[in-house]
Design an enzyme around this catalytic site. Sequence first.
Site, PDB file in Angstrom:
ATOM      1  N   ALA A 127      56.594  33.522  20.583  1.00  0.00           N
ATOM      2  CA  ALA A 127      57.693  32.552  20.580  1.00  0.00           C
ATOM      3  C   ALA A 127      57.179  31.161  20.951  1.00  0.00           C
ATOM      4  CB  ALA A 127      58.788  32.993  21.552  1.00  0.00           C
ATOM      5  N   GLU A 147      57.971  22.675  15.810  1.00  0.00           N
ATOM      6  CA  GLU A 147      58.129  21.278  16.210  1.00  0.00           C
ATOM      7  C   GLU A 147      57.165  20.373  15.448  1.00  0.00           C
ATOM      8  OE1 GLU A 147      58.665  18.296  19.963  1.00  0.00           O
ATOM      9  OE2 GLU A 147      58.491  20.432  20.353  1.00  0.00           O
ATOM     10  N   GLY A 179      55.277  29.839  17.997  1.00  0.00           N
ATOM     11  CA  GLY A 179      56.224  29.523  16.922  1.00  0.00           C
ATOM     12  C   GLY A 179      56.982  28.242  17.186  1.00  0.00           C
ATOM     13  N   ASP A 180      57.395  28.030  18.429  1.00  0.00           N
ATOM     14  CA  ASP A 180      58.088  26.792  18.789  1.00  0.00           C
ATOM     15  C   ASP A 180      57.198  25.578  18.548  1.00  0.00           C
ATOM     16  OD1 ASP A 180      60.375  28.148  19.526  1.00  0.00           O
ATOM     17  OD2 ASP A 180      60.021  27.987  21.680  1.00  0.00           O
ATOM     18  N   ALA A 181      55.932  25.698  18.916  1.00  0.00           N
ATOM     19  CA  ALA A 181      55.001  24.579  18.732  1.00  0.00           C
ATOM     20  C   ALA A 181      54.785  24.285  17.244  1.00  0.00           C
ATOM     21  CB  ALA A 181      53.669  24.885  19.407  1.00  0.00           C
TER      22      ALA A 181
END
Length: 81
Positions: free
Chosen positions: A16, A24, A19-21
């Site tokens: 997660a 973004e 994936g967030d990085a």
Amino acid sequence: MDRVEVNRKFSPIILAYEGDAAYELMVRTYLLTKGDASVNTLHKRAAEFVSAAAQSSFMEFLEPILEPDELEIYHRGRNAK
């Protein structure tokens, strides 16, 4: 290393986080292609894209086209606490 190996090697929280990085970075790149804006404006626009609500809406669109192993990775990351 293929996606299945990555899925099994790393914890859901790590998936997660990564994936967030990645998401973004894609959002920031997209916003930069839309034209010149102040950093403050870019930050506010990016925040609208990366909010939990926005990500949830985007995933409703993507889920039907993901491969089974991609869905498994997504679900593991989404359900991580």
